[in-house]
Design an enzyme around this catalytic site. Sequence first.
Site, PDB file in Angstrom:
ATOM      1  CG  HIS A 158      58.171 135.173  25.423  1.00  0.00           C
ATOM      2  ND1 HIS A 158      59.222 134.309  25.672  1.00  0.00           N
ATOM      3  CD2 HIS A 158      57.073 134.386  25.299  1.00  0.00           C
ATOM      4  CE1 HIS A 158      58.776 133.064  25.703  1.00  0.00           C
ATOM      5  NE2 HIS A 158      57.478 133.086  25.467  1.00  0.00           N
ATOM      6  CB  CYS A 229      46.822 157.069  33.658  1.00  0.00           C
ATOM      7  SG  CYS A 229      46.769 155.358  33.075  1.00  0.00           S
ATOM      8  N   GLY A 272      69.023 127.569  19.540  1.00  0.00           N
ATOM      9  CA  GLY A 272      69.377 128.421  20.664  1.00  0.00           C
ATOM     10  C   GLY A 272      68.327 128.522  21.743  1.00  0.00           C
ATOM     11  CG  ASN A 298      69.977 124.340  22.757  1.00  0.00           C
ATOM     12  OD1 ASN A 298      69.930 125.568  22.665  1.00  0.00           O
ATOM     13  ND2 ASN A 298      70.030 123.720  23.923  1.00  0.00           N
TER      14      ASN A 298
END
Length: 352
Positions: A158, A229, A272, A298
Amino acid sequence: MRLSVPNIPPSILSNAALRNVPSVLPSEAVQRIASFLASGTAAVLTGAGVSVDSGVKAYRGKDGRYMNPDYKPIFYQELIEDSPRGHSFRQRYWLRAYIGFLPVRRTLPNPTHFSLAALQHAGVVGSLITQNVDGLHHAALRHALSEAEVDARVLQLHGSIFKVRCQHGHIYPRAVFQEWLGRANPRWRAFLAELERTGAQPKTNPDGDVALEESVSYDDFVVPHCPGCDAEGRRNSIMKPDFVFFGESISQKVKDHSYSIVENADRLFVLGTTVATYSAFRLLKHALELRKPVLYLNVGPTRADGIPGVQKLEIPTGEVMQDVADSLLGTRARNDLVLRDMLRSGVVKPST
């Protein structure tokens, strides 16, 4: 389009037969995990639960941020919307994230991170996929490998909280962006300096933002423009952390890489995480489709509960992973100075 925070399906949360997985003694769990990892090259998939001992609050599970029905994260489309409304969302996000980055920067790997890093360095396990954006797996593995080698062994599914990206693809170190935010907002820079001076630590969400008092106004908070930019002749202040927000998809490149890690391993070790997000859940499904053994470590309900082929151990990672590494590495850990140092490292502190 209506978006919601991915979570454990209500059918699992309400099913007592699935919830009541018997807990195991640490000694039994260590033996079963060590036996599983010794039987062939394992890919590893981790989530927020492995960082709890570092003081990072979990997303889901007991007291998890996203189990609170009142918690309202900002979604991707809100953050990047090119409108006054989108600008307001960015002011809110970046003020909270500016304050929240202080405890994130102080966070250190715990014994689970170092145990997994030692097992990777020793070749007992292969590549590691993490849903976490906190960089703690990287920090632990850097004790043994170069940055390039670490990047090759750890896939951040992610993304990372330590980079910032503009909507046109310019990327900056988060520490640099923090400096820009401080210069543009001297009042909040002074507030942050006072937090550092006193050692106070606000309650931080897993993605690095904090909850501020309801009376706080975001209207005068300045989000800097992107210098890249500016150099290209356009004004743009649509900036986001370089991690996946709710409502945003992971790139095809990352998806393909995560699949290849599972495909090239003999088995999958999951720990986890509730695998509530589909980007992680589909990796577990993919392993099962390929008939690879899956061991799941878990505490509490997960999206995978009740799925045939998943062996689950109900025990916190911090109670067993250091002993697992000691069991698997044996005399090698005592004779190898790097491994010995890694297995003696790691902080343990409560989350805030």
